[in-house]
Motif scaffolding. Structure first.
Motif, short mmCIF file in Angstrom:
data_model
loop_
_atom_site.label_atom_id
_atom_site.label_comp_id
_atom_site.label_asym_id
_atom_site.label_seq_id
_atom_site.Cartn_x
_atom_site.Cartn_y
_atom_site.Cartn_z
N TYR A 1 0.34 4.63 1.56
CA TYR A 1 -0.59 5.35 2.51
C TYR A 1 -0.08 6.88 2.58
O TYR A 1 1.05 7.12 2.64
CB TYR A 1 -0.55 4.76 3.68
CG TYR A 1 -1.12 3.55 4.20
CD1 TYR A 1 -2.54 3.18 3.77
CD2 TYR A 1 -0.33 2.11 4.48
CE1 TYR A 1 -3.06 1.90 4.13
CE2 TYR A 1 -1.13 0.92 4.53
CZ TYR A 1 -2.41 0.74 4.25
OH TYR A 1 -2.84 -0.43 4.14
N GLU B 1 -7.49 -0.81 10.95
CA GLU B 1 -8.63 -0.50 10.15
C GLU B 1 -9.42 0.78 10.67
O GLU B 1 -9.65 0.45 12.01
CB GLU B 1 -9.37 -1.75 9.54
CG GLU B 1 -10.04 -1.65 8.56
CD GLU B 1 -9.61 -1.86 7.35
OE1 GLU B 1 -9.73 -1.06 6.24
OE2 GLU B 1 -8.30 -2.39 7.41
N HIS C 1 0.83 -1.08 -0.08
CA HIS C 1 -0.09 -0.08 0.15
C HIS C 1 0.86 1.16 0.04
O HIS C 1 1.85 1.24 0.43
CB HIS C 1 -0.86 -0.10 1.12
CG HIS C 1 -1.99 -1.17 1.21
ND1 HIS C 1 -3.10 -1.16 0.39
CD2 HIS C 1 -2.08 -2.24 2.04
CE1 HIS C 1 -3.72 -2.20 0.56
NE2 HIS C 1 -2.97 -2.94 1.46
N GLU D 1 -4.83 9.91 10.14
CA GLU D 1 -5.92 8.77 9.46
C GLU D 1 -5.14 8.90 8.23
O GLU D 1 -4.67 10.01 7.66
CB GLU D 1 -7.23 9.70 9.38
CG GLU D 1 -8.31 9.28 10.49
CD GLU D 1 -9.53 9.93 10.31
OE1 GLU D 1 -9.96 9.95 9.13
OE2 GLU D 1 -10.32 9.66 11.33
N TYR D 2 -5.10 7.60 7.71
CA TYR D 2 -4.11 7.50 6.40
C TYR D 2 -5.28 6.70 5.47
O TYR D 2 -6.19 5.98 5.67
CB TYR D 2 -3.16 6.55 6.64
CG TYR D 2 -2.16 6.93 7.72
CD1 TYR D 2 -0.95 7.80 7.48
CD2 TYR D 2 -2.25 6.50 9.17
CE1 TYR D 2 -0.26 8.15 8.23
CE2 TYR D 2 -1.21 6.99 10.07
CZ TYR D 2 -0.34 7.81 9.55
OH TYR D 2 0.57 8.23 10.64
N THR D 3 -5.18 6.87 3.90
CA THR D 3 -5.63 6.34 2.98
C THR D 3 -4.76 5.96 2.07
O THR D 3 -4.03 6.74 1.60
CB THR D 3 -6.56 7.21 2.35
OG1 THR D 3 -7.75 7.86 3.47
CG2 THR D 3 -7.54 6.55 1.46
N CYS D 4 -4.76 4.63 1.48
CA CYS D 4 -3.96 4.13 0.27
C CYS D 4 -4.34 4.84 -0.82
O CYS D 4 -5.58 4.90 -1.13
CB CYS D 4 -4.31 2.70 0.23
SG CYS D 4 -3.12 1.97 -1.23
N CYS D 5 -3.46 5.46 -1.67
CA CYS D 5 -3.91 6.14 -2.82
C CYS D 5 -4.48 5.26 -4.05
O CYS D 5 -4.88 5.69 -5.05
CB CYS D 5 -2.96 7.04 -3.45
SG CYS D 5 -1.29 6.69 -3.74
N LYS E 1 -7.78 2.84 -1.77
CA LYS E 1 -8.74 3.52 -0.84
C LYS E 1 -8.84 3.08 0.50
O LYS E 1 -9.64 3.20 1.16
CB LYS E 1 -9.99 3.75 -1.42
CG LYS E 1 -9.70 4.58 -2.89
CD LYS E 1 -9.02 5.86 -2.98
CE LYS E 1 -9.11 6.53 -4.27
NZ LYS E 1 -7.81 7.39 -4.46
N ARG E 2 -7.86 2.05 0.78
CA ARG E 2 -8.03 1.42 2.30
C ARG E 2 -7.58 2.49 3.18
O ARG E 2 -6.65 3.18 3.18
CB ARG E 2 -7.21 0.23 2.37
CG ARG E 2 -7.07 -0.41 3.86
CD ARG E 2 -6.08 -1.63 3.57
NE ARG E 2 -6.53 -2.18 4.90
CZ ARG E 2 -5.37 -3.06 5.28
NH1 ARG E 2 -4.45 -3.55 4.58
NH2 ARG E 2 -5.68 -3.56 6.61
N GLN E 3 -8.64 2.53 4.31
CA GLN E 3 -8.34 3.55 5.54
C GLN E 3 -7.87 2.95 6.69
O GLN E 3 -8.35 2.17 7.03
CB GLN E 3 -9.67 4.33 5.50
CG GLN E 3 -10.12 5.14 4.21
CD GLN E 3 -11.09 5.83 4.62
OE1 GLN E 3 -12.34 5.55 5.20
NE2 GLN E 3 -11.55 7.17 4.17
N THR F 1 -4.27 11.56 5.55
CA THR F 1 -5.72 12.46 5.12
C THR F 1 -6.23 13.32 6.09
O THR F 1 -6.85 14.13 5.60
CB THR F 1 -6.50 11.42 4.48
OG1 THR F 1 -6.92 10.51 5.40
CG2 THR F 1 -6.22 10.62 3.25
#
Length: 88
Positions: free
Chosen positions: A23, A55, A21, A35-39, A42-44, A26
């Motif tokens: 990350y 998660e 991922h 808070e993180y999001t995979c670009c 879109k996993r948060q 965000t």
């Protein structure tokens, strides 16, 4: 009215499976909680009390919102105290 499907397509999932991922932060909830999001897929994720990534569930979204509110209130109060102490 069209409904959008928020599930990631096969290519981003395959990319994350092969390369891992990517990350990106965000949202900065506090200094230590983010808070993180995979670009790609879109996993948060978010950080828990131990500092590990977990998660981002609705429960943790609510916890982060409350933490952010408390943190923001404390920072505003400390700024006001600093201004008042510099005046007197």
């Amino acid at each position: 009215m069209k409904t959008t499907n928020k599930k990631p397509t096969a290519i981003p999932k395959m990319y994350c499976t092969l390369f891992g991922h990517d990350y990106q932060v965000t949202k900065k909830v506090t200094y230590h909680v983010k808070e993180y999001t995979c670009c790609h897929c879109k996993r948060q994720l978010t950080t828990n009390s131990n500092g590990s990534l977990i998660e981002l569930t609705p429960k943790f979204k609510e916890i982060n919102a409350i933490l952010e509110h408390i943190h923001h209130t404390r920072m505003e109060r400390s700024k006001e105290k600093a201004i008042l102490s510099s005046i007197y």
